[in-house]
Design a protein around this motif. Sequence first.
Motif, PDB file in Angstrom:
ATOM      1  N   ARG A   1       0.835  -1.203   0.000  1.00 51.41           N
ATOM      2  CA  ARG A   1       0.000   0.000   0.000  1.00 51.41           C
ATOM      3  C   ARG A   1       0.872   1.256   0.000  1.00 51.41           C
ATOM      4  O   ARG A   1       0.623   2.207  -0.744  1.00 51.41           O
ATOM      5  N   LEU A   2       1.935   1.256   0.833  1.00 50.41           N
ATOM      6  CA  LEU A   2       2.821   2.420   0.896  1.00 50.41           C
ATOM      7  C   LEU A   2       3.582   2.623  -0.414  1.00 50.41           C
ATOM      8  O   LEU A   2       3.790   3.762  -0.855  1.00 50.41           O
ATOM      9  N   GLU A   3       4.004   1.526  -1.059  1.00 54.92           N
ATOM     10  CA  GLU A   3       4.681   1.643  -2.352  1.00 54.92           C
ATOM     11  C   GLU A   3       3.733   2.216  -3.406  1.00 54.92           C
ATOM     12  O   GLU A   3       4.133   3.053  -4.227  1.00 54.92           O
ATOM     13  N   ARG A   4       2.493   1.766  -3.386  1.00 56.32           N
ATOM     14  CA  ARG A   4       1.501   2.274  -4.323  1.00 56.32           C
ATOM     15  C   ARG A   4       1.276   3.780  -4.084  1.00 56.32           C
ATOM     16  O   ARG A   4       1.220   4.572  -5.031  1.00 56.32           O
ATOM     17  N   GLU A   5       1.201   4.170  -2.805  1.00 57.37           N
ATOM     18  CA  GLU A   5       1.026   5.583  -2.461  1.00 57.37           C
ATOM     19  C   GLU A   5       2.236   6.404  -2.906  1.00 57.37           C
ATOM     20  O   GLU A   5       2.090   7.509  -3.448  1.00 57.37           O
ATOM     21  N   LEU A   6       3.455   5.861  -2.703  1.00 56.50           N
ATOM     22  CA  LEU A   6       4.673   6.553  -3.132  1.00 56.50           C
ATOM     23  C   LEU A   6       4.681   6.741  -4.646  1.00 56.50           C
ATOM     24  O   LEU A   6       5.022   7.818  -5.150  1.00 56.50           O
ATOM     25  N   ASN A   7       4.324   5.704  -5.377  1.00 56.62           N
ATOM     26  CA  ASN A   7       4.290   5.805  -6.842  1.00 56.62           C
ATOM     27  C   ASN A   7       3.269   6.847  -7.291  1.00 56.62           C
ATOM     28  O   ASN A   7       3.533   7.617  -8.229  1.00 56.62           O
ATOM     29  N   ASN A   8       2.121   6.880  -6.627  1.00 59.41           N
ATOM     30  CA  ASN A   8       1.109   7.896  -6.975  1.00 59.41           C
ATOM     31  C   ASN A   8       1.623   9.304  -6.682  1.00 59.41           C
ATOM     32  O   ASN A   8       1.413  10.234  -7.481  1.00 59.41           O
ATOM     33  N   LEU A   9       2.303   9.485  -5.540  1.00 53.83           N
ATOM     34  CA  LEU A   9       2.847  10.800  -5.200  1.00 53.83           C
ATOM     35  C   LEU A   9       3.943  11.225  -6.177  1.00 53.83           C
ATOM     36  O   LEU A   9       4.022  12.402  -6.574  1.00 53.83           O
ATOM     37  N   LYS A  10       4.798  10.278  -6.576  1.00 51.38           N
ATOM     38  CA  LYS A  10       5.836  10.582  -7.564  1.00 51.38           C
ATOM     39  C   LYS A  10       5.208  10.998  -8.893  1.00 51.38           C
ATOM     40  O   LYS A  10       5.650  11.952  -9.537  1.00 51.38           O
TER      41      LYS A  10
END
Length: 166
Positions: free
Chosen positions: A101-110
């Motif tokens: 979930r955190l990786e998905r959130e990081l990718n969305n923020l990037k």
Amino acid sequence: MAQYKGKVRSAGRRQQAHTQQGRNAYVQGSTVKKLDEKIYAPREPKRQISNTARKNREKAYHMSFGYVLFLACAVVAAGFILTGYIGLQAELTNSIKNVSRLERELNNLKLDNDEEYSRITSSIDMEEVKRIAIQELGMKYAEEGQIVTFSGEASDYVKQVADIPE
């Protein structure tokens, strides 16, 4: 006719003679009834076993209180260990889901950051910035002799610890 062990069965008026050849039993007569399999099963002679073997068998069948207590403790310990293992597995699964979930959130923020940077850079007119810097703020291009070149180490910034030579 072969030899028969047991009695002859009668069916109505007729008598039936039973014969046995090997393991197959035959009934002669007009009426056939089911045979009693116990009669025709071969019997093994009982062997005499020694006292030591008999005592060992009795010990194998008998469980003492201590042995039962040991087995109960082993089952309880195995239960606790398995419960802990299942708890760790659940915790690991939750951690993996959280990391995902955190990786998905990081990718969305990037992705959002890159889109915003592209939007900002595309909206800036560099000619307008140059015009404002030169005309309104009084900035000039560098002249010959004002630019000093030096080799820096592999760092991405320079820290000035002394005056720049002229």
